[in-house]
Design a protein around this motif. Structure first.
Motif, PDB file in Angstrom:
ATOM      1  N   ALA A 197       0.822  -1.215   0.000  1.00 36.04           N
ATOM      2  CA  ALA A 197       0.000   0.000   0.000  1.00 36.04           C
ATOM      3  C   ALA A 197       0.857   1.267   0.000  1.00 36.04           C
ATOM      4  O   ALA A 197       0.416   2.328  -0.457  1.00 36.04           O
ATOM      5  CB  ALA A 197      -0.942  -0.010   1.200  1.00 36.04           C
ATOM      6  N   ARG A 198       2.065   1.181   0.520  1.00 36.80           N
ATOM      7  CA  ARG A 198       2.967   2.347   0.499  1.00 36.80           C
ATOM      8  C   ARG A 198       3.389   2.686  -0.930  1.00 36.80           C
ATOM      9  O   ARG A 198       3.686   3.839  -1.248  1.00 36.80           O
ATOM     10  CB  ARG A 198       4.227   2.049   1.316  1.00 36.80           C
ATOM     11  CG  ARG A 198       4.001   1.877   2.802  1.00 36.80           C
ATOM     12  CD  ARG A 198       5.285   1.418   3.473  1.00 36.80           C
ATOM     13  NE  ARG A 198       5.126   1.197   4.899  1.00 36.80           N
ATOM     14  CZ  ARG A 198       5.353   2.106   5.843  1.00 36.80           C
ATOM     15  NH1 ARG A 198       5.762   3.309   5.493  1.00 36.80           N
ATOM     16  NH2 ARG A 198       5.185   1.827   7.114  1.00 36.80           N
ATOM     17  N   ILE A 199       3.395   1.656  -1.789  1.00 41.42           N
ATOM     18  CA  ILE A 199       3.896   1.834  -3.157  1.00 41.42           C
ATOM     19  C   ILE A 199       2.759   2.030  -4.157  1.00 41.42           C
ATOM     20  O   ILE A 199       2.770   2.978  -4.950  1.00 41.42           O
ATOM     21  CB  ILE A 199       4.740   0.605  -3.563  1.00 41.42           C
ATOM     22  CG1 ILE A 199       5.868   0.392  -2.543  1.00 41.42           C
ATOM     23  CG2 ILE A 199       5.300   0.773  -4.971  1.00 41.42           C
ATOM     24  CD1 ILE A 199       6.572  -0.939  -2.691  1.00 41.42           C
ATOM     25  N   ASN A 200       1.792   1.130  -4.116  1.00 44.01           N
ATOM     26  CA  ASN A 200       0.686   1.164  -5.080  1.00 44.01           C
ATOM     27  C   ASN A 200      -0.577   0.638  -4.411  1.00 44.01           C
ATOM     28  O   ASN A 200      -0.683  -0.554  -4.114  1.00 44.01           O
ATOM     29  CB  ASN A 200       1.022   0.325  -6.312  1.00 44.01           C
ATOM     30  CG  ASN A 200       0.026   0.516  -7.434  1.00 44.01           C
ATOM     31  OD1 ASN A 200      -1.178   0.389  -7.254  1.00 44.01           O
ATOM     32  ND2 ASN A 200       0.537   0.825  -8.618  1.00 44.01           N
ATOM     33  N   GLN A 201      -1.527   1.538  -4.187  1.00 48.67           N
ATOM     34  CA  GLN A 201      -2.739   1.167  -3.464  1.00 48.67           C
ATOM     35  C   GLN A 201      -3.580   0.156  -4.231  1.00 48.67           C
ATOM     36  O   GLN A 201      -4.132  -0.786  -3.652  1.00 48.67           O
ATOM     37  CB  GLN A 201      -3.570   2.427  -3.181  1.00 48.67           C
ATOM     38  CG  GLN A 201      -4.691   2.229  -2.181  1.00 48.67           C
ATOM     39  CD  GLN A 201      -5.449   3.516  -1.926  1.00 48.67           C
ATOM     40  OE1 GLN A 201      -6.100   4.050  -2.825  1.00 48.67           O
ATOM     41  NE2 GLN A 201      -5.347   4.035  -0.718  1.00 48.67           N
ATOM     42  N   ARG A 202      -3.683   0.319  -5.538  1.00 52.27           N
ATOM     43  CA  ARG A 202      -4.505  -0.582  -6.347  1.00 52.27           C
ATOM     44  C   ARG A 202      -3.960  -2.017  -6.303  1.00 52.27           C
ATOM     45  O   ARG A 202      -4.719  -2.975  -6.170  1.00 52.27           O
ATOM     46  CB  ARG A 202      -4.562  -0.095  -7.797  1.00 52.27           C
ATOM     47  CG  ARG A 202      -5.482  -0.936  -8.688  1.00 52.27           C
ATOM     48  CD  ARG A 202      -5.557  -0.361 -10.089  1.00 52.27           C
ATOM     49  NE  ARG A 202      -6.405  -1.168 -10.947  1.00 52.27           N
ATOM     50  CZ  ARG A 202      -7.717  -1.092 -11.001  1.00 52.27           C
ATOM     51  NH1 ARG A 202      -8.353  -0.242 -10.210  1.00 52.27           N
ATOM     52  NH2 ARG A 202      -8.409  -1.868 -11.821  1.00 52.27           N
ATOM     53  N   VAL A 203      -2.653  -2.140  -6.382  1.00 52.96           N
ATOM     54  CA  VAL A 203      -2.033  -3.466  -6.300  1.00 52.96           C
ATOM     55  C   VAL A 203      -2.292  -4.084  -4.920  1.00 52.96           C
ATOM     56  O   VAL A 203      -2.553  -5.282  -4.794  1.00 52.96           O
ATOM     57  CB  VAL A 203      -0.523  -3.384  -6.586  1.00 52.96           C
ATOM     58  CG1 VAL A 203       0.150  -4.731  -6.327  1.00 52.96           C
ATOM     59  CG2 VAL A 203      -0.286  -2.945  -8.023  1.00 52.96           C
ATOM     60  N   ALA A 204      -2.247  -3.240  -3.888  1.00 51.93           N
ATOM     61  CA  ALA A 204      -2.517  -3.724  -2.529  1.00 51.93           C
ATOM     62  C   ALA A 204      -3.931  -4.274  -2.426  1.00 51.93           C
ATOM     63  O   ALA A 204      -4.174  -5.307  -1.788  1.00 51.93           O
ATOM     64  CB  ALA A 204      -2.307  -2.603  -1.521  1.00 51.93           C
ATOM     65  N   PHE A 205      -4.918  -3.582  -3.062  1.00 50.14           N
ATOM     66  CA  PHE A 205      -6.306  -4.055  -3.075  1.00 50.14           C
ATOM     67  C   PHE A 205      -6.396  -5.436  -3.734  1.00 50.14           C
ATOM     68  O   PHE A 205      -7.053  -6.345  -3.223  1.00 50.14           O
ATOM     69  CB  PHE A 205      -7.195  -3.086  -3.851  1.00 50.14           C
ATOM     70  CG  PHE A 205      -7.462  -1.786  -3.146  1.00 50.14           C
ATOM     71  CD1 PHE A 205      -6.968  -1.537  -1.879  1.00 50.14           C
ATOM     72  CD2 PHE A 205      -8.212  -0.800  -3.761  1.00 50.14           C
ATOM     73  CE1 PHE A 205      -7.224  -0.343  -1.227  1.00 50.14           C
ATOM     74  CE2 PHE A 205      -8.472   0.407  -3.123  1.00 50.14           C
ATOM     75  CZ  PHE A 205      -7.968   0.634  -1.859  1.00 50.14           C
ATOM     76  N   ILE A 206      -5.737  -5.566  -4.873  1.00 46.14           N
ATOM     77  CA  ILE A 206      -5.803  -6.828  -5.627  1.00 46.14           C
ATOM     78  C   ILE A 206      -5.181  -7.971  -4.825  1.00 46.14           C
ATOM     79  O   ILE A 206      -5.743  -9.067  -4.741  1.00 46.14           O
ATOM     80  CB  ILE A 206      -5.111  -6.673  -6.991  1.00 46.14           C
ATOM     81  CG1 ILE A 206      -5.880  -5.676  -7.863  1.00 46.14           C
ATOM     82  CG2 ILE A 206      -4.986  -8.020  -7.695  1.00 46.14           C
ATOM     83  CD1 ILE A 206      -5.182  -5.306  -9.160  1.00 46.14           C
ATOM     84  N   LEU A 207      -4.031  -7.696  -4.202  1.00 46.87           N
ATOM     85  CA  LEU A 207      -3.371  -8.736  -3.408  1.00 46.87           C
ATOM     86  C   LEU A 207      -4.212  -9.129  -2.199  1.00 46.87           C
ATOM     87  O   LEU A 207      -4.272 -10.312  -1.832  1.00 46.87           O
ATOM     88  CB  LEU A 207      -1.989  -8.251  -2.961  1.00 46.87           C
ATOM     89  CG  LEU A 207      -0.945  -8.092  -4.070  1.00 46.87           C
ATOM     90  CD1 LEU A 207       0.353  -7.520  -3.510  1.00 46.87           C
ATOM     91  CD2 LEU A 207      -0.675  -9.429  -4.757  1.00 46.87           C
ATOM     92  N   LEU A 208      -4.870  -8.148  -1.567  1.00 46.82           N
ATOM     93  CA  LEU A 208      -5.720  -8.456  -0.415  1.00 46.82           C
ATOM     94  C   LEU A 208      -6.944  -9.259  -0.843  1.00 46.82           C
ATOM     95  O   LEU A 208      -7.391 -10.158  -0.123  1.00 46.82           O
ATOM     96  CB  LEU A 208      -6.153  -7.154   0.280  1.00 46.82           C
ATOM     97  CG  LEU A 208      -6.966  -7.306   1.572  1.00 46.82           C
ATOM     98  CD1 LEU A 208      -6.235  -8.190   2.582  1.00 46.82           C
ATOM     99  CD2 LEU A 208      -7.253  -5.936   2.177  1.00 46.82           C
ATOM    100  N   THR A 209      -7.472  -8.958  -2.031  1.00 46.28           N
ATOM    101  CA  THR A 209      -8.590  -9.740  -2.571  1.00 46.28           C
ATOM    102  C   THR A 209      -8.168 -11.181  -2.831  1.00 46.28           C
ATOM    103  O   THR A 209      -8.882 -12.124  -2.486  1.00 46.28           O
ATOM    104  CB  THR A 209      -9.116  -9.109  -3.872  1.00 46.28           C
ATOM    105  OG1 THR A 209      -9.511  -7.757  -3.628  1.00 46.28           O
ATOM    106  CG2 THR A 209     -10.304  -9.895  -4.406  1.00 46.28           C
ATOM    107  N   LEU A 210      -6.999 -11.356  -3.429  1.00 44.50           N
ATOM    108  CA  LEU A 210      -6.495 -12.704  -3.694  1.00 44.50           C
ATOM    109  C   LEU A 210      -6.237 -13.457  -2.394  1.00 44.50           C
ATOM    110  O   LEU A 210      -6.513 -14.663  -2.291  1.00 44.50           O
ATOM    111  CB  LEU A 210      -5.210 -12.629  -4.523  1.00 44.50           C
ATOM    112  CG  LEU A 210      -5.367 -12.114  -5.954  1.00 44.50           C
ATOM    113  CD1 LEU A 210      -3.994 -11.962  -6.619  1.00 44.50           C
ATOM    114  CD2 LEU A 210      -6.249 -13.054  -6.773  1.00 44.50           C
ATOM    115  N   ALA A 211      -5.738 -12.746  -1.392  1.00 48.09           N
ATOM    116  CA  ALA A 211      -5.514 -13.374  -0.084  1.00 48.09           C
ATOM    117  C   ALA A 211      -6.838 -13.806   0.539  1.00 48.09           C
ATOM    118  O   ALA A 211      -6.928 -14.882   1.150  1.00 48.09           O
ATOM    119  CB  ALA A 211      -4.774 -12.408   0.841  1.00 48.09           C
ATOM    120  N   SER A 212      -7.870 -12.975   0.377  1.00 46.99           N
ATOM    121  CA  SER A 212      -9.197 -13.310   0.915  1.00 46.99           C
ATOM    122  C   SER A 212      -9.772 -14.534   0.216  1.00 46.99           C
ATOM    123  O   SER A 212     -10.384 -15.400   0.861  1.00 46.99           O
ATOM    124  CB  SER A 212     -10.146 -12.113   0.766  1.00 46.99           C
ATOM    125  OG  SER A 212      -9.704 -11.014   1.529  1.00 46.99           O
TER     126      SER A 212
END
Length: 487
Positions: free
Chosen positions: A24-39
């Motif tokens: 999230a410090r680098i790219n918020q959109r990528v953080a969203f996608i990774l959190l979705t995949l983790a979920s």
């Protein structure tokens, strides 16, 4: 994957937290996608098929929601058709997995037919993520969804802290918090508070609910096997379940809120000391708050609410609670539970209307009577909720008031334990009352003002919560599922 498992606490959660906050410090959109995949990984831990079904449901609902949202007034007919199609799709999906065998069995019994049935496994959390998406479709239809993205919507539905058993949330309440997420000086405080709230919930589940579950399961198993319980056995067994479901769901609610805090998200309070309620109306404002609000907004009000006069209001209340009971499980015992609560709500509203119309003022000591009376009614209603069938419900209820035996299966030590837990439930502050208002916006002042009872990110509190978490981890020999996971 269970919140109360080593895989989740020691592997999944710390790795997911690290990846999310770092990305999230680098790219918020990528953080969203990774959190979705983790979920989705969290959801697919036991069965990848469930995650595929969830992903398909998310994709279809997003497409339909966008189509509904983008329609103008000159396409009102198509707008309405899309809305109905989206609602039916969600209800049919839920109905197939949850009620196919129930309705087939009852049709066979009623019409003497022989329609074959096969075991249909209920995907975990399907009731909750279906309700979340129905709320989204309704909000889109009403024009409340201004803009959205598939990545944001996918995260909203699949976010693992609320995916399995709530709270039932709206996209406009959660996603702005993600979009406004920034690493700040408060981030560490929120993570620390989240870990503390999660630990309290874990302790409720592991150290209290699971202990009481042994006694409740033993009592109901004896009745289910045809045994007759003594009065003492019946009271210990039924009270054990009444307290078990309280601490089981209260523990889950705390864990969900704590997990969300770790990601910088505030969930609505879903559980607010319901056994301190002084009326059944008050109880349903405290127990599974977001479900109560959903039933009110999407069933009670569309049925007419209180606009159809007193008779219509009471009818709508009863229908809403019967449907709420059936939502909890495909069985007549759940319908009975909903009917009991519907009847109690009707009586409570009739009494309130009578006192208001006659301008009666109840004495100050009234809660001393209404609190235990409300608890007794709720306790009795939990019997059909827990029992496997109506006969077991009847046997347990009659055993409470008929002394069938002299020898108790349970000891008086067990009775003292149950009574101590009950006393603590009524007298001690709940979780949100322990956290200051800058951490918990739903904080309610508690009469006891004590630095010891008010959470802070201090070393003594960190040490205390560390000890509590350690005690919970040592108790995780065989993690048990949460009661609301099967709904």
């Amino acid at each position: 994957m269970l919140f109360n498992s080593f895989q989740f606490i020691l592997l999944f959660l710390p790795i997911t937290l690290f990846i999310f906050h770092t990305t999230a410090r680098i790219n918020q959109r990528v953080a969203f996608i990774l959190l979705t995949l983790a979920s989705l990984l969290f959801y697919s831990f036991d069965n990848a098929y469930y995650a595929a079904l969830l992903a398909l449901s998310i994709a279809v609902n997003f497409i339909l929601g966008e189509a509904i949202r983008s329609r103008k007034d000159d396409a009102k007919t198509i707008h309405n058709i899309l809305f109905i199609v989206a609602l039916l799709m969600n209800l049919l999906l839920l109905g197939y997995f949850k009620y196919t065998n129930f309705f087939t069995y009852n049709i066979n019994e009623l019409l003497k037919t022989h329609i074959s049935t096969s075991k249909i496994d209920l995907p975990p959390g399907i009731s909750f993520y279906t309700f979340v998406q129905i709320a989204y479709i309704v909000d889109a239809y009403k024009g409340k969804i201004k803009n959205g993205s598939f990545a944001g919507y996918s995260l909203f539905v699949s976010f693992f802290p609320h995916l399995i058993a709530g709270p039932i949330i709206h996209i406009n309440d959660m996603m702005p918090q993600f979009y406004n997420y920034k690493i700040s000086s408060k981030t560490q405080t929120y993570i620390a508070a989240g870990i503390s709230i999660f630990t309290i919930g874990l302790a409720k589940k592991v150290l209290v609910a699971d202990l009481l579950a042994e006694k409740a399961n033993q009592a109901y198993a004896l009745i289910g096997a045809g045994h007759t319980l003594s009065t003492l056995d019946a009271w210990i067994g039924s009270l054990s379940y009444t307290l078990q479901i309280y601490y089981d769901f209260s523990g889950y609610s705390d864990m969900a809120i704590g997990l969300a805090y770790m990601f910088g998200i505030k969930f609505p309070i879903n559980f607010n000391s319901p056994y301190k309620a002084t009326s059944i109306i008050d109880f349903w404002r405290r127990w599974h708050i977001t479900l109560s609000q959903f039933l009110r907004d999407y069933i009670y009000i569309p049925l007419g609410g209180n606009k159809a006069g007193a008779t219509g209001r009471y009818r709508n209340l009863m229908l809403t609670m019967l449907l709420g009971g059936l939502w909890h499980g495909a069985g007549w015992n759940f319908v009975l539970w909903g009917g009991i609560h519907g009847s109690l709500l009707v009586c409570a509203h009739m009494f309130r209307a009578h006192t208001n119309s006659h301008q009666l003022r109840l004495p100050r000591w009234t809660p001393l009577i209404t609190l235990p009376l409300t608890f007794f009614c709720v306790h009795m209603a939990w019997i059909p909720f827990r029992a496997e069938d109506l006969y077991t419900s009847y046997s347990m209820a009659t055993s409470l008031f008929t002394n069938h035996g002299d020898t108790a299966e349970f000891t008086y030590v067990t009775l003292r334990t149950v009574l101590m837990v009950l006393l603590a439930t009524v007298l001690l502050p709940n979780t949100q009352q322990l956290f200051p208002s800058d951490i918990n916006s739903d904080h309610k002042d508690y009469p006891i003002k004590s630095a010891l009872l008010t959470w802070s990110s201090s070393k003594p509190h960190a040490f205390a919560f560390g000890l509590l978490l350690t005690a919970c981890l040592f108790s995780l020999t065989s993690p048990s599922t949460f009661i609301y996971f099967r709904f």
